[in-house]
Design a protein around this motif. Structure first.
Motif, PDB file in Angstrom:
ATOM      1  N   VAL A   1      78.882 102.513 -16.544  1.00 29.45           N
ATOM      2  CA  VAL A   1      79.585 101.245 -16.586  1.00 29.45           C
ATOM      3  C   VAL A   1      80.769 101.599 -17.468  1.00 29.45           C
ATOM      4  O   VAL A   1      80.936 102.406 -18.429  1.00 29.45           O
ATOM      5  CB  VAL A   1      78.795 100.131 -17.286  1.00 29.45           C
ATOM      6  CG1 VAL A   1      78.264 100.261 -18.809  1.00 29.45           C
ATOM      7  CG2 VAL A   1      79.584  98.933 -17.036  1.00 29.45           C
ATOM      8  N   VAL A   2      81.778 101.081 -16.950  1.00 27.37           N
ATOM      9  CA  VAL A   2      83.443 101.156 -17.760  1.00 27.37           C
ATOM     10  C   VAL A   2      83.233 100.249 -18.832  1.00 27.37           C
ATOM     11  O   VAL A   2      83.191  98.819 -18.659  1.00 27.37           O
ATOM     12  CB  VAL A   2      84.491 101.040 -16.849  1.00 27.37           C
ATOM     13  CG1 VAL A   2      85.724 101.022 -17.919  1.00 27.37           C
ATOM     14  CG2 VAL A   2      84.541 101.972 -15.810  1.00 27.37           C
ATOM     15  N   VAL A   3      83.419 100.434 -20.160  1.00 26.95           N
ATOM     16  CA  VAL A   3      83.233  99.529 -21.341  1.00 26.95           C
ATOM     17  C   VAL A   3      84.620  99.783 -22.261  1.00 26.95           C
ATOM     18  O   VAL A   3      85.140 100.735 -22.087  1.00 26.95           O
ATOM     19  CB  VAL A   3      82.169  99.819 -22.116  1.00 26.95           C
ATOM     20  CG1 VAL A   3      81.880  98.923 -23.399  1.00 26.95           C
ATOM     21  CG2 VAL A   3      80.690  99.755 -21.129  1.00 26.95           C
ATOM     22  N   ALA A   4      85.157  98.711 -22.831  1.00 33.07           N
ATOM     23  CA  ALA A   4      86.263  98.919 -23.616  1.00 33.07           C
ATOM     24  C   ALA A   4      86.150  97.971 -24.887  1.00 33.07           C
ATOM     25  O   ALA A   4      85.340  96.675 -24.720  1.00 33.07           O
ATOM     26  CB  ALA A   4      87.617  98.579 -23.012  1.00 33.07           C
ATOM     27  N   THR A   5      86.702  98.058 -26.010  1.00 33.20           N
ATOM     28  CA  THR A   5      86.925  96.925 -27.165  1.00 33.20           C
ATOM     29  C   THR A   5      88.172  96.805 -27.174  1.00 33.20           C
ATOM     30  O   THR A   5      89.165  97.477 -26.764  1.00 33.20           O
ATOM     31  CB  THR A   5      86.271  97.392 -28.351  1.00 33.20           C
ATOM     32  OG1 THR A   5      86.945  98.595 -28.957  1.00 33.20           O
ATOM     33  CG2 THR A   5      84.822  97.988 -28.041  1.00 33.20           C
ATOM     34  N   ASP A   6      88.657  95.984 -28.123  1.00 38.02           N
ATOM     35  CA  ASP A   6      89.930  95.719 -28.452  1.00 38.02           C
ATOM     36  C   ASP A   6      90.687  96.843 -29.116  1.00 38.02           C
ATOM     37  O   ASP A   6      91.989  96.911 -29.401  1.00 38.02           O
ATOM     38  CB  ASP A   6      90.207  94.303 -28.922  1.00 38.02           C
ATOM     39  CG  ASP A   6      89.312  94.066 -30.357  1.00 38.02           C
ATOM     40  OD1 ASP A   6      90.212  94.526 -31.420  1.00 38.02           O
ATOM     41  OD2 ASP A   6      88.172  93.812 -30.300  1.00 38.02           O
TER      42      ASP A   6
END
Length: 265
Positions: A68-73
């Motif tokens: 899964v593609v995940v990001a944070t700010d």
């Protein structure tokens, strides 16, 4: 695709951009504490601005059950492989956001999908909870959001100046206030110089808004957050400028804020 919550420390909730038009039903708008960071995180993975994401006030550890593609700010998007874990902490700010490409599947209730604890909608994330991806990405190309937290926050004089001594606004902007650790999404408690109220002022109930700086009888101000009560009786000395609400809410607990007036009366 989904991720499993391995550990949630503090307050971790699913949030979107909030609910509008339900104040008359005693439902506050809710939504992300720092809207700019939620939007920036969603855009980085190709989601719609208001797609549900996780707001972390503390620390969150998640494990992918499939790629899964995940990001944070604070990080660029990464592919989290099945079985891999990601640790997200809110420090040095008050909160941080985690987005999954496709958004997070959450039920729509009263035109919103975010957790609103003050209205009994949803619940904090617990260890073992599963977060599945939602409706897919948004093909629209949008600019990333520029945001920087700051300790100088501008505000407008409030509607209840007659409830205070004539120098109350001057006292408010004279020295910094500390962000109390007892703050929550309902209100941010500040510690500093007491704001002088008139002894003969009679409190009266009125509609409340996010960013209102209300003053209880002890003189220590409270800034209302996204889960604020829809009405209240403490007088409002000032209101934080809407464009600077995110900058205020991003200041960590225990940090300080210096207020400045945008205008005077």
């Amino acid at each position: 695709m989904s991720v499993v919550v391995v550990r949630a420390f503090g307050l971790c909730t699913v949030q979107d951009l909030g609910r509008r038009g339900h104040m008359h039903e005693a439902v506050p708008p809710g939504g992300a504490l720092v809207r700019e960071l939620l939007i920036a995180t969603n855009r980085s993975v190709g989601n719609a601005d208001g797609a549900p994401a996780v707001e972390v006030l503390g620390q969150l550890v998640v494990r992918a059950t499939a790629d899964v593609v995940v990001a944070t700010d604070r990080t660029t998007p990464v592919v989290l492989r099945a079985g891999e874990e990601l640790v997200i902490a809110s420090e040095p700010l008050r909160c941080t956001y985690v987005a999954l490409a496709g958004g997070i599947a959450a039920p729509r209730i009263l035109d919103g999908r975010g957790t609103l604890l003050s209205a009994g909608l949803g619940a904090p994330l617990r260890n073992g909870a599963t977060l599945a991806t939602g409706e897919g990405t948004d093909p629209t190309t949008r600019a990333l959001v520029a945001f920087s937290a700051g300790e100088v926050v501008h505000l407008h004089p409030g509607p209840d100046l007659d409830a205070f001594a004539r120098d109350a606004l001057a006292v408010l902007v004279a020295a910094p206030y500390r962000i109390s650790p007892s703050s929550d999404r309902v209100g941010t408690r500040l510690a500093g110089a007491a704001l002088p109220r008139r002894a003969d002022y009679r409190e009266q109930s009125r509609p409340m808004v996010q960013g209102a700086l209300e003053v209880p009888r002890d003189g220590q101000p409270i800034v209302l957050g996204p889960e604020h009560p829809t009405t209240g009786g403490y007088p409002i000395l000032a209101v934080i400028a809407n464009a600077e609400l995110g900058r205020f809410h991003a200041i960590r607990l225990g940090g300080s804020v210096q207020f400045a007036l945008t205008s005077s009366r």
